[in-house]
Design an enzyme around this catalytic site. Structure first.
Site, PDB file in Angstrom:
ATOM      1  N   LYS A  32       2.265  40.223  14.435  1.00 53.43           N
ATOM      2  CA  LYS A  32       3.265  40.108  13.372  1.00 53.43           C
ATOM      3  C   LYS A  32       2.586  40.344  12.023  1.00 53.43           C
ATOM      4  CE  LYS A  32       5.104  36.200  11.657  1.00 53.43           C
ATOM      5  NZ  LYS A  32       5.179  36.380  10.192  1.00 53.43           N
ATOM      6  N   ASP A  64      18.621  40.165  -0.078  1.00 54.35           N
ATOM      7  CA  ASP A  64      19.013  40.766  -1.351  1.00 54.35           C
ATOM      8  C   ASP A  64      20.474  41.183  -1.222  1.00 54.35           C
ATOM      9  OD1 ASP A  64      18.854  42.165  -3.877  1.00 54.35           O
ATOM     10  OD2 ASP A  64      16.690  42.319  -3.545  1.00 54.35           O
ATOM     11  N   THR A 118      11.656  27.663   9.808  1.00 54.52           N
ATOM     12  CA  THR A 118      11.203  26.568  10.678  1.00 54.52           C
ATOM     13  C   THR A 118      10.438  25.480   9.911  1.00 54.52           C
ATOM     14  OG1 THR A 118       9.257  27.898  11.220  1.00 54.52           O
ATOM     15  CG2 THR A 118      11.106  28.011  12.748  1.00 54.52           C
ATOM     16  N   ARG A 210      -1.682  30.237  12.848  1.00 49.95           N
ATOM     17  CA  ARG A 210      -2.892  29.480  12.523  1.00 49.95           C
ATOM     18  C   ARG A 210      -3.581  28.791  13.699  1.00 49.95           C
ATOM     19  NH1 ARG A 210       0.231  26.737   7.632  1.00 49.95           N
ATOM     20  NH2 ARG A 210       1.864  27.167   9.169  1.00 49.95           N
TER      21      ARG A 210
END
Ligand SMILES: O=c1ccn([C@@H]2O[C@H](COP(=O)(O)O)[C@@H](O)[C@H]2O)c(=O)[nH]1
Length: 231
Positions: A32, A64, A118, A210
């Site tokens: 990603k 937007d 999240t 992470r």
């Protein structure tokens, strides 16, 4: 669950760091690219990933006015990535225009609507975003808005996957960040489960960053995750 259902978030600031990590983790097939790396490195990182045969989730979370969301999705589609995000809260007109614009393309990305980040919990949704619905109901409403507009799937937390699978059906893609193996820190994620629980609940893919990429030994962390998934 297979490791191919795991998308690893390449949240690093520049191209050399990104490539170093990708080359350290040859077993990761789906990466990603989010705002930090895309803004820091530019689209060249996508070509580097493609050269290595990787699948790409371009997570730019467009939010937007309809005409601008449409233009951004068309521009991003030129990179021929696999998945692309926009916010459901851009509204039905933006979602519909984006979905319709992808339809005639030769290699369209699957569009995913962000339902509710999240990192947002019940209290924040109620007190900061001034939204009276409970998280699960709000996420369901955003997913249905996206599905009715022709969007391919949604990004939600693993805690809402079972409900969304039930109401959106088997063909709607569900992608869940906010997954945490039992051995990792929760950090700023609020609505978490383990990766295995997310897949068991009906997610097509989990996104994890992470716990792998910030580990001093990413190879060992990836191996540990693969062992968890094999159980
Ligand atoms: O609701 C969302 C939407 C996107 N993300 C992204 O997923 C990864 C999660 O990284 P971790 O390090 O595993 O927390 C990150 O790139 C976010 O931008 C999300 O977390 N939640």
């Amino acid at each position: 669950m297979t490791p191919d259902q795991v998308i690893v978030a390449l949240d690093v600031p520049d191209l050399p760091k990104a490539i170093a990590l990708v080359d350290r983790l040859p077993g990761v097939n789906f990466w990603k690219v989010g705002l930090e790396l895309f803004v820091g490195a530019g689209p060249g990182v996508l070509a580097e990933l493609k050269d290595r045969g990787k699948r790409i989730f371009l997570d730019l979370k467009f939010h937007d006015i309809p005409n601008t969301v449409l233009g951004a999705c068309l521009s991003a589609s030129r990179y021929e990535v696999d998945l692309l995000t926009l916010h459901a809260t851009a509204g039905s007109q933006a979602l519909t225009l984006a979905a319709q614009a992808m339809a005639p393309l030769e290699h369209p990305p699957k569009l995913l609507a962000i339902t509710l980040l999240t990192s947002i919990g019940d209290r924040q949704l109620r007190e900061e975003l001034q939204q009276p619905l409970a998280v699960e109901d709000y996420v369901s409403a955003m997913a249905q808005l996206a599905q009715n507009a022709g969007i391919d799937g949604a990004v939600c937390s693993p805690q809402e996957v079972a409900k969304l699978r039930q109401i959106c059906g088997p063909d709607f893609l569900l992608v869940t960040p906010g997954v945490r193996p039992l051995w990792s820190a929760q950090g700023d994620q609020q609505r978490v489960t383990t990766p295995s629980q997310a897949i068991a609940a009906g997610a097509n893919y989990v996104v994890i960053g992470r716990p792998i990429t910030a580990d001093p030994n990413p190879e060992a962390a990836w191996e540990r995750l693969c062992q968890d998934l094999a159980v």
